[in-house]
Design an enzyme around this catalytic site. Structure first.
Site, PDB file in Angstrom:
ATOM      1  N   CYS A 126      -0.070  33.582  10.810  1.00 45.87           N
ATOM      2  CA  CYS A 126       0.237  34.083  12.145  1.00 45.87           C
ATOM      3  C   CYS A 126       0.438  32.941  13.137  1.00 45.87           C
ATOM      4  CB  CYS A 126      -0.867  35.013  12.596  1.00 45.87           C
ATOM      5  SG  CYS A 126      -1.125  36.304  11.384  1.00 45.87           S
TER       6      CYS A 126
ATOM      7  N   ARG B  80       3.877  19.921   6.597  1.00 42.74           N
ATOM      8  CA  ARG B  80       4.789  18.900   7.131  1.00 42.74           C
ATOM      9  C   ARG B  80       5.877  19.463   8.048  1.00 42.74           C
ATOM     10  NH1 ARG B  80       7.699  15.967   4.627  1.00 42.74           N
ATOM     11  NH2 ARG B  80       7.362  14.120   5.863  1.00 42.74           N
TER      12      ARG B  80
ATOM     13  N   GLU C  13       0.828  -1.216   0.000  1.00 40.11           N
ATOM     14  CA  GLU C  13       0.000   0.000   0.000  1.00 40.11           C
ATOM     15  C   GLU C  13       0.861   1.265   0.000  1.00 40.11           C
ATOM     16  OE1 GLU C  13      -2.120  -0.401   3.690  1.00 40.11           O
ATOM     17  OE2 GLU C  13      -3.506  -1.916   2.934  1.00 40.11           O
ATOM     18  N   PRO C  14       1.773   1.409  -0.945  1.00 37.83           N
ATOM     19  CA  PRO C  14       2.650   2.580  -0.907  1.00 37.83           C
ATOM     20  C   PRO C  14       1.909   3.866  -1.264  1.00 37.83           C
ATOM     21  CG  PRO C  14       2.994   1.373  -2.941  1.00 37.83           C
ATOM     22  CD  PRO C  14       2.035   0.544  -2.119  1.00 37.83           C
TER      23      PRO C  14
HETATM   24  C1  LIG Z   1      -1.064   6.165   5.012  1.00 33.98           C
HETATM   25  C2  LIG Z   1      -1.216   4.716   4.792  1.00 33.98           C
HETATM   26  C3  LIG Z   1      -0.518   4.086   3.755  1.00 33.98           C
HETATM   27  C4  LIG Z   1       0.476   4.795   2.893  1.00 33.98           C
HETATM   28  O1  LIG Z   1       1.633   5.100   3.643  1.00 33.98           O
HETATM   29  P1  LIG Z   1       2.944   5.695   2.941  1.00 33.98           P
HETATM   30  O2  LIG Z   1       3.871   5.919   4.061  1.00 33.98           O
HETATM   31  O3  LIG Z   1       2.529   6.957   2.275  1.00 33.98           O
HETATM   32  O4  LIG Z   1       3.447   4.688   1.972  1.00 33.98           O
HETATM   33  C5  LIG Z   1      -0.748   2.740   3.555  1.00 33.98           C
HETATM   34  N1  LIG Z   1      -1.622   2.047   4.333  1.00 33.98           N
HETATM   35  C6  LIG Z   1      -2.300   2.631   5.332  1.00 33.98           C
HETATM   36  C7  LIG Z   1      -3.246   1.820   6.139  1.00 33.98           C
HETATM   37  C8  LIG Z   1      -2.125   3.976   5.599  1.00 33.98           C
HETATM   38  O5  LIG Z   1      -2.787   4.536   6.613  1.00 33.98           O
END
Ligand SMILES: *Cc1c(COP(=O)(O)O)cnc(C)c1O
Length: 422
Positions: free
Chosen positions: A351, A321, A282-283
């Site tokens: 501000c 960030r 899940e990148p």
């Molecule tokens: C945010 C998130 C991701 C993606 O994370 P990255 O650090 O952007 O790769 C994948 N899975 C879940 C459950 C997330 O909350």
């Protein structure tokens, strides 16, 4: 210290920084600043690194779309063949609206609401990544009412240290995410007894901006024996989702390649006779982070005895960030100047003392110069707000010598239209 360029498509031509073949000076004249600019070529390169890792490997990528959910970017990932990891009903709507395949969508998040669960069931998503026992009951109840079976995996919290910033670490037992490792087996037992619930996998996501393989391996070492135990108890696990979290180079971080993670996971699964499991990744950040920049203009220079400030037209509402995680973003000048450099903090007009974008950078600048804040593709525009009644920036996709506006700059009327006086 020199400013190392992170996006290989950011290049000096005729002494002006270009993204691919488009001059950033030209874009600022056409569209104004602050402006998010993305490189289509770099998005494709990032995808290809993942594609090379997953092809012929019984694996799939579900883009963690909360990193950047602009419709044009989602469409790009749809066309490239990606799946999606969503965390809300809004994200589901977005990805379906650009033709995303529901069979490639996994749904994460600790607080799924009824309408979100219902929409996901009716869309026929691949899997719910369930984060608590209470959510399991809720999904079963809604699925039973709709008579649609819910495919689920449990998000297990393996209690490993991702060695990243505490705000982006999710796999320690004190984090709110997932089901505690010690409770996972019993929770699977409950899941197997509930109506309209079909167990199909197991999931973990331990954090973000990980720069080493070892936390992924540590998580697998805890999860694999659990999978074996589940299979021995006739609980059908078909896939293992190892989450996202691979980091990018903001400053000088050396990060593994996606293939290193996939190979490490496959090695461990093979060792455990679990090589038949489908692997899901899940990148988010590593697919989009270094494909985007924030272009901003110098409003004022301010010098005092202790500090020099560059006040720019972008602020923490556009890119939070640094304020949120003290994170580092490289800063480049669009047009290099000669002359005595000074050390500056680059700050916005908001501000708040937390409203800074970069600190202690050596630059030679004048008013109206353009600066590039690098590595702004992920978790920047999606976290933008209207704080200080500032409109959100426009966004542009560059493709070779073409550019496309993929988000119009908000107007003040847009942000006032939901409010009324009494
Ligand atoms: C945010 C998130 C991701 C993606 O994370 P990255 O650090 O952007 O790769 C994948 N899975 C879940 C459950 C997330 O909350």
């Amino acid at each position: 210290m020199t400013n190392q360029i992170k996006n290989p498509y950011l290049k000096l031509k005729n002494n002006i920084l270009h993204l691919e073949d488009i001059s950033l000076e030209f874009l600022s004249e056409k569209i104004g600043t602050p402006l998010y600019v993305y490189s289509r070529a770099n998005i494709k390169d990032s995808w290809n690194r993942y594609y090379n890792a997953i092809k012929n490997n019984n694996a799939m990528v579900c883009y963690g779309m909360k990193a950047n959910s602009n419709l044009a970017i989602l469409k790009e990932f749809v066309n490239l063949g990606s799946g999606f990891d969503i965390v809300s009903g809004g994200e589901l709507e977005r990805v379906l609206s650009v033709g995303g395949d529901p069979k490639k969508i996994v749904f994460s998040g600790v607080g799924k609401q009824e309408w979100e669960i219902k929409n996901a069931l009716e869309s026929g998503i691949k899997c719910f990544n369930v984060e608590s026992e209470a959510e399991l009951y809720k999904i079963s109840q809604i699925a039973s009412a709709l008579k649609i079976t819910a495919p689920i995996s449990l998000r297990v919290n393996p209690d490993v240290d991702a060695k990243t910033h505490p705000y982006i670490s999710t796999g320690l037992k004190e984090n709110k995410f997932g089901i505690a490792f010690k409770d996972a087996f019993d929770c699977y037992k409950i899941a197997s007894s509930l109506p309209f619930i079909k167990i199909i996998g197991i999931d973990c996501h331990i954090g973000s901006q990980l720069t080493e393989i070892s936390p992924f391996s540590a998580a697998l070492e805890k999860i694999i024996p659990l999978i074996k135990n589940l299979i021995d108890n006739n609980i059908n696990i078909k896939h293992i989702d190892i989450g996202g979290g691979l980091g990018i180079t903001y400053k000088d971080e050396i990060v593994p390649d996606p293939k290193d993670i996939v190979d490490a996971a496959r090695f461990k699964l093979k060792e455990a006779n679990l090589n038949h499991l489908e692997l899901i990744l899940e990148p988010g950040r590593s697919l989009i982070g270094n494909s985007g920049i924030l272009l901003t203009k110098v409003l004022y220079l301010k010098h005092s005895d202790d500090k020099n400030f560059i006040i720019v037209d972008a602020a923490m509402n556009d890119l939070i960030r640094p304020a949120l995680y003290q994170s580092y973003h490289e800063v480049q000048q669009v047009k290099a100047r000669t002359g005595q450099a000074r050390e500056y903090d680059i700050v916005g007009p908001v501000c708040e003392s937390a409203d800074w974008l970069a600190k202690n950078r050596l630059l030679t600048v004048k008013e109206n110069d353009l600066l590039v804040i690098e590595s702004a593709g992920a978790y920047c525009t999606t976290m933008a707000s209207n704080y200080n009644s500032r409109v959100k920036p426009a966004e542009v996709m560059v493709d070779g010598s073409e550019y496309y506006i993929i988000k119009n700059r908000e107007k003040l009327s847009d942000i006032l239209k939901f409010e009324t006086t009494i």
